[in-house]
Scaffold this active site. Structure first.
Site, mmCIF file in Angstrom:
data_model
loop_
_atom_site.group_PDB
_atom_site.id
_atom_site.type_symbol
_atom_site.label_atom_id
_atom_site.label_comp_id
_atom_site.label_asym_id
_atom_site.label_seq_id
_atom_site.Cartn_x
_atom_site.Cartn_y
_atom_site.Cartn_z
ATOM 1 N N HIS A 95 101.057 27.452 16.512
ATOM 2 C CA HIS A 95 101.655 28.779 16.346
ATOM 3 C C HIS A 95 101.187 29.805 17.379
ATOM 4 C CE1 HIS A 95 103.754 27.407 12.942
ATOM 5 N NE2 HIS A 95 102.915 27.748 11.965
ATOM 6 N N HIS A 172 107.835 33.327 10.004
ATOM 7 C CA HIS A 172 107.041 32.533 9.060
ATOM 8 C C HIS A 172 107.014 33.190 7.679
ATOM 9 C CE1 HIS A 172 103.973 29.738 7.705
ATOM 10 N NE2 HIS A 172 103.948 29.154 8.891
ATOM 11 N N GLU A 304 111.571 27.603 8.395
ATOM 12 C CA GLU A 304 111.377 28.205 9.710
ATOM 13 C C GLU A 304 112.350 27.581 10.715
ATOM 14 O OE1 GLU A 304 107.048 27.875 10.633
ATOM 15 O OE2 GLU A 304 107.008 27.116 8.574
#
Length: 338
Positions: A95, A172, A304
């Site tokens: 991420h 997210h 996502e």
């Protein structure tokens, strides 16, 4: 960064539909959607106090970049050159790294500050310099949140780069359509449908094997509505690796074209949510490691929209390379109804 740097904005529509977002990480703090009786409830896991997001290990509601999901061993090659990224998830990069886009203070482009109380749209800008977390090129990213009268929350992403780089952006948000953790403490009873005949299985290190497998006959078959909890305790090896669902689904249809990716319904409240996206993949995460107070394990789920995990190292996956002169574009829509 201090709490005084964080600003919160409420997007409102005359229908009563509203969302609350902040410039820290572009975080979506709340989305108020009606139940079958017309009562509004927040369907996004989040905090009332924006300062609680300064430490946000579960990425609650945040924008993710430069590259969402995992990159094996924190390395990738681009045009023959090896790039090394932070390893912030075991041996992998996750991420965007140690300080990804989720921890940045985004600049508000429009509208001007005295109009914030009547917003239905807001645009955030982030300038990510060359070598930010190890990524090449200066990346300029704009993300626009828009709400509309059909109870739609729309996210538009645009990015450009000074040098060849990789980009894979997503949101997210953790959803719980029950909108009340006291009466709906987990999402196992939510009924989910994913418009994907295939998914990308992963290794023990939670990195894709590089294959694209059929969901038929597996716990990953959500082609018809079924409760999230129906197969979550399966002995399927993939479910053991992820401790539940934490997998990329290959969305049916032409990538780059806005199309439906998933639908969810919560029986008690009657709330429904559709996910539409231009992206090739949808990461379904069932909150297996969600443990940030006051949220418990599996109290929320993520859908996502993004490219596939570890795409820079997987030549068979859709490319995440962005070059100067090109424009990265993505649209994802969350539409609520009863």
């Amino acid at each position: 960064m201090t709490s005084t740097d964080i600003k919160v904005f409420t997007l409102t529509h005359p229908s009563g539909f509203q969302a609350k977002v902040c410039n820290l990480g572009g975080i979506v703090m709340a989305i108020e959607a009606p139940d079958r009786y017309g009562h509004l409830g927040n369907v996004v896991l989040g905090y009332d106090d924006a300062s609680h997001y300064i430490d946000n290990p579960n990425y609650l509601g945040a924008l993710i970049g430069r590259c969402a999901n995992r990159i094996a061993h924190g390395t990738f090659k681009l045009d023959g050159k090896l790039f090394k990224l932070a390893k912030n998830n075991g041996t992998n990069h996750l991420h965007g790294g140690i300080r990804g886009f989720n921890q940045a203070i985004w600049r508000v482009l429009a509208p001007v500050e005295d109009e914030f109380e009547s917003l239905s749209k807001i645009t955030f800008l982030l300038e990510s310099p060359n070598n930010d977390e190890g990524y090449p090129g200066h990346l300029s990213v704009k993300v626009t949140y828009t709400i509309s009268d059909d109870f739609t929350f729309k996210i538009d992403y645009v990015a450009t780069t000074s040098d060849p780089t990789i980009v894979n952006l997503t949101s997210h948000c953790y959803f719980n359509l029950g909108a009340n953790l006291a009466s709906c403490p987990d999402i196992l009873g939510h009924r989910l449908k994913i418009y994907a005949h295939n998914f990308t299985p992963m290794s023990e290190s939670i990195i894709p094997l590089g294959t694209i497998n059929s969901v038929k006959g597996t716990p990953f078959d959500f082609l018809s509505f079924k409760p999230i909890g129906k197969d979550i305790q399966s002995n399927d090896p993939q479910m053991k690796i992820g401790h539940g669902y934490d997998h990329n689904f290959v969305i049916d249809g032409e990538r780059g074209v806005l199309r439906i990716a998933a639908e969810v319904e919560e029986p008690r409240s009657g709330r429904r949510m559709q996910v539409w996206t231009t992206e090739p993949g949808l990461q379904f995460y069932s909150g297996n490691f969600l443990d940030s107070w006051p949220f418990g394990r599996r109290s929320g789920f993520c859908l996502e929209a993004q490219h596939f995990p570890d795409s820079p190292n997987q030549p068979g996956f859709p490319s995440v390379v962005l070059r100067p002169g090109q424009i990265y574009r993505q649209t994802t829509i969350y539409r609520f109804s009863t």
